[in-house]
Design an enzyme around this catalytic site. Sequence first.
Site, PDB file in Angstrom:
ATOM      1  N   ARG A   1       0.849  -1.186   0.000  1.00 21.00           N
ATOM      2  CA  ARG A   1       0.000   0.000   0.000  1.00 21.00           C
ATOM      3  C   ARG A   1       0.888   1.241   0.000  1.00 21.00           C
ATOM      4  O   ARG A   1       2.090   1.164   0.270  1.00 21.00           O
ATOM      5  CB  ARG A   1      -0.908   0.009   1.226  1.00 21.00           C
ATOM      6  CG  ARG A   1      -1.950  -1.078   1.241  1.00 21.00           C
ATOM      7  CD  ARG A   1      -2.607  -1.175   2.619  1.00 21.00           C
ATOM      8  NE  ARG A   1      -3.225   0.075   3.013  1.00 21.00           N
ATOM      9  CZ  ARG A   1      -3.450   0.428   4.291  1.00 21.00           C
ATOM     10  NH1 ARG A   1      -3.067  -0.355   5.277  1.00 21.00           N
ATOM     11  NH2 ARG A   1      -4.032   1.576   4.580  1.00 21.00           N
TER      12      ARG A   1
ATOM     13  N   LYS B   1      -2.515  -8.150  11.018  1.00 19.18           N
ATOM     14  CA  LYS B   1      -3.865  -7.976  11.563  1.00 19.18           C
ATOM     15  C   LYS B   1      -4.891  -7.613  10.485  1.00 19.18           C
ATOM     16  O   LYS B   1      -6.095  -7.739  10.706  1.00 19.18           O
ATOM     17  CB  LYS B   1      -3.864  -6.906  12.653  1.00 19.18           C
ATOM     18  CG  LYS B   1      -3.562  -5.515  12.176  1.00 19.18           C
ATOM     19  CD  LYS B   1      -3.554  -4.529  13.330  1.00 19.18           C
ATOM     20  CE  LYS B   1      -3.267  -3.114  12.838  1.00 19.18           C
ATOM     21  NZ  LYS B   1      -3.267  -2.157  13.953  1.00 19.18           N
TER      22      LYS B   1
ATOM     23  N   ARG C   1     -12.908  -3.563  17.678  1.00 19.74           N
ATOM     24  CA  ARG C   1     -12.342  -4.138  18.901  1.00 19.74           C
ATOM     25  C   ARG C   1     -12.086  -3.056  19.945  1.00 19.74           C
ATOM     26  O   ARG C   1     -12.486  -3.190  21.109  1.00 19.74           O
ATOM     27  CB  ARG C   1     -11.035  -4.867  18.565  1.00 19.74           C
ATOM     28  CG  ARG C   1     -10.275  -5.410  19.770  1.00 19.74           C
ATOM     29  CD  ARG C   1      -8.926  -5.990  19.346  1.00 19.74           C
ATOM     30  NE  ARG C   1      -8.075  -4.980  18.719  1.00 19.74           N
ATOM     31  CZ  ARG C   1      -7.296  -4.148  19.389  1.00 19.74           C
ATOM     32  NH1 ARG C   1      -7.253  -4.185  20.714  1.00 19.74           N
ATOM     33  NH2 ARG C   1      -6.547  -3.270  18.750  1.00 19.74           N
ATOM     34  N   ARG C   2     -11.414  -1.975  19.532  1.00 22.80           N
ATOM     35  CA  ARG C   2     -11.106  -0.913  20.483  1.00 22.80           C
ATOM     36  C   ARG C   2     -12.378  -0.225  20.972  1.00 22.80           C
ATOM     37  O   ARG C   2     -12.491   0.114  22.144  1.00 22.80           O
ATOM     38  CB  ARG C   2     -10.154   0.101  19.846  1.00 22.80           C
ATOM     39  CG  ARG C   2      -8.770  -0.471  19.569  1.00 22.80           C
ATOM     40  CD  ARG C   2      -7.819   0.584  19.010  1.00 22.80           C
ATOM     41  NE  ARG C   2      -6.536  -0.012  18.674  1.00 22.80           N
ATOM     42  CZ  ARG C   2      -5.944   0.067  17.483  1.00 22.80           C
ATOM     43  NH1 ARG C   2      -6.544   0.721  16.495  1.00 22.80           N
ATOM     44  NH2 ARG C   2      -4.775  -0.500  17.272  1.00 22.80           N
TER      45      ARG C   2
ATOM     46  N   ARG D   1     -10.793   7.557  10.555  1.00 20.25           N
ATOM     47  CA  ARG D   1     -10.184   6.814   9.455  1.00 20.25           C
ATOM     48  C   ARG D   1      -8.972   7.553   8.913  1.00 20.25           C
ATOM     49  O   ARG D   1      -8.769   8.722   9.176  1.00 20.25           O
ATOM     50  CB  ARG D   1     -11.208   6.614   8.324  1.00 20.25           C
ATOM     51  CG  ARG D   1     -12.405   5.751   8.672  1.00 20.25           C
ATOM     52  CD  ARG D   1     -12.080   4.283   8.773  1.00 20.25           C
ATOM     53  NE  ARG D   1     -11.310   3.798   7.651  1.00 20.25           N
ATOM     54  CZ  ARG D   1     -11.806   3.486   6.448  1.00 20.25           C
ATOM     55  NH1 ARG D   1     -13.099   3.615   6.221  1.00 20.25           N
ATOM     56  NH2 ARG D   1     -11.028   3.032   5.490  1.00 20.25           N
TER      57      ARG D   1
ATOM     58  N   ARG E   1      -4.936  10.379  11.358  1.00 23.00           N
ATOM     59  CA  ARG E   1      -5.755  10.157  12.552  1.00 23.00           C
ATOM     60  C   ARG E   1      -5.286  11.028  13.724  1.00 23.00           C
ATOM     61  O   ARG E   1      -6.103  11.558  14.478  1.00 23.00           O
ATOM     62  CB  ARG E   1      -5.763   8.682  12.930  1.00 23.00           C
ATOM     63  CG  ARG E   1      -6.723   7.846  12.091  1.00 23.00           C
ATOM     64  CD  ARG E   1      -6.688   6.392  12.467  1.00 23.00           C
ATOM     65  NE  ARG E   1      -5.576   5.696  11.833  1.00 23.00           N
ATOM     66  CZ  ARG E   1      -5.142   4.495  12.196  1.00 23.00           C
ATOM     67  NH1 ARG E   1      -5.695   3.884  13.223  1.00 23.00           N
ATOM     68  NH2 ARG E   1      -4.145   3.924  11.556  1.00 23.00           N
TER      69      ARG E   1
ATOM     70  N   CYS F   1     -16.365 -11.732  10.199  1.00 18.56           N
ATOM     71  CA  CYS F   1     -17.599 -11.111  10.679  1.00 18.56           C
ATOM     72  C   CYS F   1     -17.355  -9.683  11.135  1.00 18.56           C
ATOM     73  O   CYS F   1     -16.233  -9.268  11.363  1.00 18.56           O
ATOM     74  CB  CYS F   1     -18.187 -11.928  11.822  1.00 18.56           C
ATOM     75  SG  CYS F   1     -17.085 -11.995  13.236  1.00 18.56           S
TER      76      CYS F   1
END
Length: 314
Positions: free
Chosen positions: A10, A82, A130-131, A148, A154, A241
Amino acid sequence: MTRAVRIATRQSPLALWQARHVAALLRSHHTGLEVSLVEMTTEGDRFLSAPLSAVGGKGLFVKEIEQCLIDGRADIAVHSLKDMTSVLPEGLMLAAVPVREDPRDAFCSPTGLTLDTLPQGAKVGTSSLRRSCILRSRRPDLEIVSLRGNVQTRLQKTREMGLAGAMLASAGLRRLGLEKEITEVVPTEVSLPAVGQGVLAIQCRTNDAEVRALLAPLEDAVTRIAVTAERALLAKLEGGCTVPMAGHATVKAGEVHLRGFVGRPDGSRVVAGEVRGPVSNAHALGDALADELLSRGAQEILRDFGRTGFVPNS
């Protein structure tokens, strides 16, 4: 032996740092090796106006890079582990995982706040399910703001939007030399990391024996054992999910200690557990912990919140 290698990556500053780091490692092990970067923009980079959970899409940050490998336009790809799905596309493999960077989350506050000193109703930024779940389960009064963009963006948005702080990965901040932005490195007992957090994933084609040989010296055995357990947990929980989940393993004295959780997005319920066992059983330990979490309520959470494509629980 191959003397030129193309790395797909990326274009974000962190992704480029990671790719250049791997390039430097390759050159250090193979004198005379030519390494070049194939820079790409992924779906996850293009759609920044909505939360990750709303954008969805399998392998949001890796799908197009993996296709670049499959098409032969690059020889290897470097990802944050991750971001990767629990099942890789046919013909591709996770060829090497170097030594893990700090896997913990970091809290970054423009005014020096920590999680314990956040005022009532404070606004905290994160793009991670999660956070968000962890923050809401600890402090239901907090207002979670979707944040984002790349790491620097950020941090800038945190200041411009007047947020009390933002949760990011320590590894990314350290790799970019932004340690000074960290107000608090959050213990894993407070914020359990995402599966693969802090680990670089080096991917190549399964049938490319020459490139696999070049990557072999970059492999760290301890990191591989830990992520084997973590990714087995993710796979068994059907990690594609849109449900908050975490999984983090440590390896010490021949034993794996794996912790994990599945939670409701609003943090109102979190099903957590842990297992220990010999390193030779790393994959089985991930399976076992997933089975335990599913039997204790994770299955209900997964059913209630559906599966709409992989979203990184970063």
